[in-house]
Design an enzyme around this catalytic site. Structure first.
Site, PDB file in Angstrom:
ATOM      1  N   CYS A   1       0.826  -1.215   0.000  1.00  0.00           N
ATOM      2  CA  CYS A   1       0.000   0.000   0.000  1.00  0.00           C
ATOM      3  C   CYS A   1       0.859   1.264   0.000  1.00  0.00           C
ATOM      4  O   CYS A   1       1.936   1.295   0.579  1.00  0.00           O
ATOM      5  CB  CYS A   1      -0.868   0.037   1.244  1.00  0.00           C
TER       6      CYS A   1
ATOM      7  N   ARG B   1       5.073   0.255  -6.063  1.00  0.00           N
ATOM      8  CA  ARG B   1       5.011  -0.633  -4.901  1.00  0.00           C
ATOM      9  C   ARG B   1       4.046  -1.795  -5.107  1.00  0.00           C
ATOM     10  O   ARG B   1       4.060  -2.749  -4.335  1.00  0.00           O
ATOM     11  CB  ARG B   1       4.569   0.175  -3.672  1.00  0.00           C
TER      12      ARG B   1
ATOM     13  N   TRP C   1      -2.903  -2.693  -1.478  1.00  0.00           N
ATOM     14  CA  TRP C   1      -2.474  -4.051  -1.843  1.00  0.00           C
ATOM     15  C   TRP C   1      -3.200  -4.955  -0.851  1.00  0.00           C
ATOM     16  O   TRP C   1      -2.885  -4.966   0.340  1.00  0.00           O
ATOM     17  CB  TRP C   1      -0.958  -4.155  -1.715  1.00  0.00           C
TER      18      TRP C   1
ATOM     19  N   ASN D   1      -1.521   1.328   5.776  1.00  0.00           N
ATOM     20  CA  ASN D   1      -0.608   0.361   5.166  1.00  0.00           C
ATOM     21  C   ASN D   1      -0.131  -0.544   6.297  1.00  0.00           C
ATOM     22  O   ASN D   1       0.367  -0.048   7.302  1.00  0.00           O
ATOM     23  CB  ASN D   1       0.570   1.125   4.528  1.00  0.00           C
ATOM     24  N   GLY D   2      -0.299  -1.850   6.143  1.00  0.00           N
ATOM     25  CA  GLY D   2       0.141  -2.775   7.198  1.00  0.00           C
ATOM     26  C   GLY D   2      -0.970  -3.752   7.546  1.00  0.00           C
ATOM     27  O   GLY D   2      -1.916  -3.929   6.782  1.00  0.00           O
TER      28      GLY D   2
ATOM     29  N   GLU E   1      17.279 -17.355  -9.274  1.00  0.00           N
ATOM     30  CA  GLU E   1      16.864 -15.985  -9.596  1.00  0.00           C
ATOM     31  C   GLU E   1      16.183 -15.960 -10.980  1.00  0.00           C
ATOM     32  O   GLU E   1      15.175 -15.275 -11.181  1.00  0.00           O
ATOM     33  CB  GLU E   1      18.074 -15.046  -9.550  1.00  0.00           C
TER      34      GLU E   1
ATOM     35  N   LYS F   1      12.450 -14.707 -11.532  1.00  0.00           N
ATOM     36  CA  LYS F   1      12.158 -13.601 -12.453  1.00  0.00           C
ATOM     37  C   LYS F   1      11.126 -14.035 -13.478  1.00  0.00           C
ATOM     38  O   LYS F   1      10.205 -13.287 -13.796  1.00  0.00           O
ATOM     39  CB  LYS F   1      13.458 -13.187 -13.122  1.00  0.00           C
TER      40      LYS F   1
ATOM     41  N   GLU G   1       7.565 -14.553 -11.769  1.00  0.00           N
ATOM     42  CA  GLU G   1       6.866 -13.359 -11.287  1.00  0.00           C
ATOM     43  C   GLU G   1       6.437 -12.435 -12.427  1.00  0.00           C
ATOM     44  O   GLU G   1       5.431 -11.752 -12.315  1.00  0.00           O
ATOM     45  CB  GLU G   1       7.678 -12.607 -10.231  1.00  0.00           C
TER      46      GLU G   1
ATOM     47  N   HIS H   1      18.042 -36.103  -8.236  1.00  0.00           N
ATOM     48  CA  HIS H   1      17.381 -36.404  -6.961  1.00  0.00           C
ATOM     49  C   HIS H   1      15.907 -35.997  -6.970  1.00  0.00           C
ATOM     50  O   HIS H   1      15.326 -35.805  -5.907  1.00  0.00           O
ATOM     51  CB  HIS H   1      18.141 -35.725  -5.815  1.00  0.00           C
TER      52      HIS H   1
ATOM     53  N   LYS I   1       6.207  -4.082  -4.297  1.00  0.00           N
ATOM     54  CA  LYS I   1       7.635  -3.762  -4.356  1.00  0.00           C
ATOM     55  C   LYS I   1       8.250  -3.699  -2.966  1.00  0.00           C
ATOM     56  O   LYS I   1       9.365  -4.129  -2.756  1.00  0.00           O
ATOM     57  CB  LYS I   1       7.802  -2.416  -5.068  1.00  0.00           C
TER      58      LYS I   1
HETATM   59  C1  F6R Z   1      11.764 -10.090  -6.972  1.00  0.00           C
HETATM   60  C2  F6R Z   1      11.821  -9.067  -5.950  1.00  0.00           C
HETATM   61  C3  F6R Z   1      11.544  -9.468  -4.555  1.00  0.00           C
HETATM   62  C4  F6R Z   1      12.384  -8.633  -3.571  1.00  0.00           C
HETATM   63  C5  F6R Z   1      11.967  -8.961  -2.130  1.00  0.00           C
HETATM   64  C6  F6R Z   1      12.809  -8.204  -1.120  1.00  0.00           C
HETATM   65  O1  F6R Z   1      12.065  -9.581  -8.225  1.00  0.00           O
HETATM   66  O2  F6R Z   1      12.049  -7.915  -6.225  1.00  0.00           O
HETATM   67  O3  F6R Z   1      11.749 -10.826  -4.361  1.00  0.00           O
HETATM   68  O4  F6R Z   1      13.731  -8.918  -3.778  1.00  0.00           O
HETATM   69  O5  F6R Z   1      10.632  -8.633  -1.950  1.00  0.00           O
HETATM   70  O6  F6R Z   1      12.657  -6.833  -1.261  1.00  0.00           O
HETATM   71  P1  F6R Z   1      13.743  -5.855  -0.687  1.00  0.00           P
HETATM   72  O7  F6R Z   1      14.993  -6.064  -1.480  1.00  0.00           O
HETATM   73  O8  F6R Z   1      13.174  -4.483  -0.877  1.00  0.00           O
HETATM   74  O9  F6R Z   1      13.938  -6.210   0.753  1.00  0.00           O
END
Ligand code: F6R
Length: 608
Positions: free
Chosen positions: A2, A27, A74, A98-99, A480, A484, A487, A503, A603
């Protein structure tokens, strides 16, 4: 997660509030709303979905008023519908939040028993009802808000408007960040300084437990006991970074192509190019004396930490304990004060990572933060701060922050190696020379691989699942890559250590399953090739990402090979990140997802 904005001004606010919300779009959110006070009454407009919907509604039904609050939601409790969108109104009180209010169920029962009628499925609504009840009991606005704060448990950043007071916004923080902006005869409130950058760069950050009354010309801040407190006013750097996509289609694409410059900025803070030495940056963390390093982080930042573990162990002979923050904090790890702890977070606000930092501090460890936002809570609470200098990252999927985190971790590992006598001066100079080559090699790779990646992505976009394999530092990079891809394109993907293939995951391999293998020609190459043979023998479709030496050495037909320049192993993870990120990006474009704000993602994850 949020986003909150507020303005106490002297000009109409609704358009400016929505503009500020746009700067928080990165975000992630699924509904939005705005409320103002005009003519002695509260008014609001709310919408499901994106801010364009809210803008369209405001065009049809404009909102007047020179004071207002706004919110991108959110969803946590209750579906992302207009009914559940903030601001919530109760008895002349408007609230955005937010929270998560953890004791909302018990409060809701209590308030309902006392006659409150709830209009939404959110946890937030209890806040407005509590304040309303305290006010009916005879309390003034401040007293009522203070009393409410003493009853709620959990994480919150709040903004409240009172119909009977068109000149102040009340706000409170416990967890998610809040920045108060100082303007000329106007004051602002935002979830971060980026939201407020067009209005002001003079910012006061609230700290946990603070609550405040914001007027047009002043802010009064109180602690949870109601004592008046002062917090520093600082100049934020947020305005220094323009937030636009330039000629790119998406922020994610721009941020991938930003990497040579971003990495160059990062390295210039950690490397002395004149003598090819790492700059002494460890601050309060005496790497020479620590017995081990504990790393915790979430998502992509955690995967950066996993790669860092290989470097700290190899170059600094420093044992590393690493876990995702949501597990680390509850594992009851026996932590020795002789250990140091590193927390990696782009936003510097991730709730689980912050909780780990506090946990480690309680156990007497020296703490370091690898963050993109120096003004963030994790940075402020850590003993040492290692900024990554990536600039604002707007795409929800982390790209340039990941490689800049890696660049900082690599430099720190070399610095720790030097401090511990594990690398000689000569070795340090070689490693630093290789690190310094990174921006140039990145630019070269980005210039050359796009057409091939686009062709491959067109095929990947038709797949239902993809496997990524790698060994050594290419194993976390495989994870990773999978993260990527899933998501951004919503295609199921999983990253495995290539040695783990037999395995379990090998059961998935058939002619429909693309297997993306990340294999620079390093000391693991031959072993990874054996694993590829196992995939090939089962008809699996291999996409190999390797370097020139690897391509020349390979005696196996792959469906596709992406060939990168030969690079030193210390920069291979950053260079190999580029095709991995571009594959995810272009696949998402072909699938047609909302690349910069993929569904359900946020975000800055400020709740557990
Ligand atoms: C994936 C991504 C998330 C963040 C995670 C941690 O592309 O961006 O997995 O890496 O939410 O966020 P931060 O780095 O802000 O603690």
């Amino acid at each position: 997660m949020c986003g909150i904005v507020g303005i106490v001004g002297h000009q109409p606010v609704s358009e400016r509030l929505v503009d500020a919300l746009k700067r928080l779009e990165y975000r992630g959110y699924d509904s939005a709303g705005v409320a103002t006070i005009d003519g002695g009454a509260l008014h609001r407009r709310r919408c499901e979905g994106k801010l364009v919907n809210l803008e369209a509604k405001l065009k049809e039904q404009p909102l007047a008023g020179t004071i207002g609050i706004a919110h991108t939601r959110w969803a946590t409790h209750g579906a992302p519908t207009e009914r559940n969108a903030h601001p919530h109104f109760t008895d002349g009180i408007a609230v955005v939040h937010n929270g998560i209010i953890e004791n909302f169920a018990e409060l809701k029962d209590e308030l309902t028993a006392a006659g409150a009628e709830f209009q939404t499925d959110t946890d937030t609504e209890v806040i407005a009802h509590l304040v309303a009840r305290f006010r009916r009991g005879g309390m003034g606005r401040r007293e009522a808000v203070h009393a409410m704060l003493k009853r709620v448990r959990g994480a919150y950043a709040l903004a409240l408007l009172f119909e009977d007071d068109p000149s102040t916004i009340m706000t409170a923080r416990n967890g998610p960040p809040l920045a108060i902006g100082h303007g000329v005869d106007e004051m602002f409130l935002g979830s971060d300084a980026i939201a407020l950058a067009p209005f002001t760069n003079e910012i006061t950050y609230l700290i946990d437990g603070d609550w405040a009354v914001i007027g047009k010309t002043a802010v009064h801040i109180f602690d949870i006991d109601g004592k008046s407190v002062t917090r520093p006013r600082q100049v934020s750097m947020a305005a220094a970074h323009p937030i636009d996509k330039g000629n790119y289609r998406h922020f994610m694409e721009k941020e991938i192509y930003d990497q040579p410059e971003a990495i160059s900025d990062t390295l210039s803070h950690y490397i002395n190019f004149l003598d090819n030495r790492v700059v002494e940056v460890s601050g309060d963390i005496a790497f020479a004396n620590v017995q081990s390093l504990a790393i915790s982080a979430c998502g992509t930042a955690y995967l950066a930490g996993l790669i860092g573990k290989y470097w700290f162990e190899r170059y600094a002979r420093l044992p590393v304990e690493i876990d995702v923050a949501s597990e680390f904090r509850y594992r009851e790890i026996p932590l020795s004060p002789q250990a140091a702890a590193l927390f990696i977070s782009q936003s510097g606000e991730t709730a689980d990572t912050l909780a780990c930092l506090r946990y480690c501090k309680e156990h007497g460890l020296k703490t370091g933060a690898v963050v993109n936002t120096r003004e963030s809570t994790i940075a402020r609470e850590s003993d040492a701060v290692f900024p990554i200098f990536a600039g604002p990252e707007i795409g929800v999927a982390s790209t340039k922050a990941f490689t800049c985190q890696l660049a900082v971790l690599a430099a720190l590992a070399v610095a720790a190696g030097r401090a511990r006598g594990a690398v000689t001066e000569k070795e340090e100079q070689i490693l630093v020379e290789r690190l310094a080559e990174m921006p140039r090699v990145m630019a070269q790779v980005l210039d050359s691989i796009q057409p091939k990646i686009e062709r491959l992505s067109r095929e990947l976009a038709k797949c239902r699942a993809v496997l990524y394999l790698g060994r050594g530092t290419s194993f976390p990079l495989a994870m990773e890559g999978a993260l990527k891809l899933k998501e951004t394109s919503y295609i199921h993907a999983q990253g495995y250590a290539a040695g783990e293939l037999k395995h379990g995951p090998i059961a998935l391999v058939d002619e429909n399953m693309p297997v993306i293998v990340i294999a620079p020609h390093d000391r693991f190459f031959d072993k990874t090739v054996s694993n590829m043979q196992e995939v090939a023998a089962r008809g699996g479709r291999i996409i190999l990402i390797t370097d020139e030496k690897g391509a020349a050495a390979l005696k196996l037909d792959t469906m596709h090979t992406i060939v990168l320049p030969n690079v030193h192993e210390i920069i291979a993870p950053m260079i190999f990140s580029l095709p991995v990120q571009l594959l995810a990006y272009h696949t998402a474009v072909f699938v047609g997802t909302d690349v910069d704000q993929p569904r359900n993602l946020a975000k800055s994850v400020t709740v557990e």
